[in-house]
Scaffold this motif. Structure first.
Motif, short mmCIF file in Angstrom:
data_model
loop_
_atom_site.label_atom_id
_atom_site.label_comp_id
_atom_site.label_asym_id
_atom_site.label_seq_id
_atom_site.Cartn_x
_atom_site.Cartn_y
_atom_site.Cartn_z
N ASP A 1 -0.30 5.16 0.57
CA ASP A 1 -0.68 6.18 1.56
C ASP A 1 -0.66 5.58 2.96
O ASP A 1 -1.32 4.58 3.22
CB ASP A 1 -2.10 6.70 1.27
CG ASP A 1 -2.19 7.45 -0.05
OD1 ASP A 1 -1.40 8.37 -0.26
OD2 ASP A 1 -3.07 7.09 -0.86
N GLY A 2 0.10 6.19 3.84
CA GLY A 2 0.16 5.68 5.22
C GLY A 2 1.19 4.57 5.41
O GLY A 2 1.40 4.09 6.52
N ASP B 1 -6.36 -3.44 3.69
CA ASP B 1 -5.09 -4.11 3.40
C ASP B 1 -4.99 -5.48 4.07
O ASP B 1 -4.67 -6.48 3.41
CB ASP B 1 -3.91 -3.25 3.88
CG ASP B 1 -3.92 -1.86 3.26
OD1 ASP B 1 -4.06 -1.76 2.04
OD2 ASP B 1 -3.80 -0.87 4.02
N ASP C 1 0.87 -1.16 0.00
CA ASP C 1 0.00 0.00 0.00
C ASP C 1 0.92 1.23 0.00
O ASP C 1 2.11 1.12 0.35
CB ASP C 1 -0.87 -0.05 1.26
CG ASP C 1 -1.84 1.08 1.34
OD1 ASP C 1 -2.49 1.39 0.33
OD2 ASP C 1 -1.95 1.68 2.43
N ASP D 1 -1.55 -0.17 6.12
CA ASP D 1 -1.80 0.54 7.38
C ASP D 1 -3.26 0.44 7.80
O ASP D 1 -3.63 0.95 8.84
CB ASP D 1 -1.43 2.02 7.23
CG ASP D 1 -2.31 2.75 6.23
OD1 ASP D 1 -2.44 2.26 5.08
OD2 ASP D 1 -2.90 3.79 6.57
MG LIG Z 1 -3.05 3.15 3.28
#
Ligand SMILES: [Mg+2]
Length: 262
Positions: A17-18, A217, A15, A212
């Motif tokens: 973002d984050g 996820d 992933d 995250d």
């Molecule tokens: Mg994320």
């Protein structure tokens, strides 16, 4: 070599973002991170539910952090929703598209174009310029009884300011206004993982999914039979694990903890 639960890992579905960054701020030395994936012969695919950016925007963003990836190493929810709509309408054609330019462009690659006249379905996702007018028009179109597809359910999007409304917020508005449940394409549904594993050519048991967010996820990685790695740099916290199943296979503070990067 890295092992997770006794499996030697040959590939990673990351992933972004984050995990790699929050907006424009990297969460670790990304150049060193990707050098370590190379050093350990771990193939990487980047898989995001964020459907507001194009594939080339992600490639360029990584390049800005000193990391070179091929376009084929990036999979987004716009690709997943296009793949799903194509399963229902193999011939392509007119659909009502409400979302980002990236969604319109990706749908075009799969043979679909935006039209208010005789659309076969409604395909929607977040765009940063959505407003009451666009939500109203999309909800009126859904109420005509068309199939309703939506990119991804993430309620929020992590930024340096905090978690701001994500695609799931718009999804809730459209579902509330119409009483119609969307057919979803992004994580935790299997489509993004299917595409990623096809490209990696690895078995799920030798592939880690790093993310995250537990309900996209980690849930999606678990359902795809991959090993799951939960990082604490994004939306969910260690406390969120208390009421969560399935538990991740590995929990780390930062993605760089996969390796000994200082
Ligand atoms: Mg994320």
């Amino acid at each position: 070599m890295i092992r997770v639960k006794n499996s030697v890992i040959k590939a990673a579905i990351l992933d972004m973002d984050g995990v790699l960054w929050r907006s424009q701020t990297p969460l670790c030395d990304l150049f060193a991170l990707f050098a370590n994936f190379d050093k350990h012969s771990i193939s990487v695919v980047l898989a995001t539910n964020n459907g507001t950016n194009s594939i080339s925007q992600y490639v360029d963003k990584l390049k800005g952090f000193g990391v070179t990836v091929d376009q084929s190493q990036v999979v987004t929810s716009t690709m997943a929703v296009s793949y799903l709509v194509k399963k229902h309408f193999p011939q392509g054609g007119p659909v009502y598209i409400s979302g980002s330019q990236a969604l319109i462009d990706t749908m075009a690659e799969y043979g679909f174009y935006h039209s208010k006249e005789n659309p076969q379905a409604v395909v929607a996702g977040l765009s940063w310029d959505c407003n009451f007018e666009s939500i109203k028009n999309t909800s009126l179109m859904i109420q005509k009884g068309l199939l309703f597809f939506f990119t991804n359910p993430d309620p929020t999007y992590p930024t340096p300011e905090g978690n701001v409304p994500g695609a799931g917020t718009l999804l809730a508005a459209l579902e509330t206004a119409t009483g119609v449940k969307a057919m979803l394409a992004g994580k935790p549904l299997p489509f993004i993982f299917e595409v990623a594993l096809e490209r990696l050519k690895t078995l799920p048991s030798e592939t880690i999914v790093v993310g995250d967010r537990l309900n996209t996820d980690i849930q999606g990685g678990y359902d795809a039979h991959c090993k799951t790695v939960f990082v604490l740099t994004g939306v969910n916290t260690r406390e969120d694990l208390n009421n969560w199943s399935p538990q991740p296979d590995l929990i780390i503070d930062n993605i760089q903890d996969l390796f000994n990067i200082k």
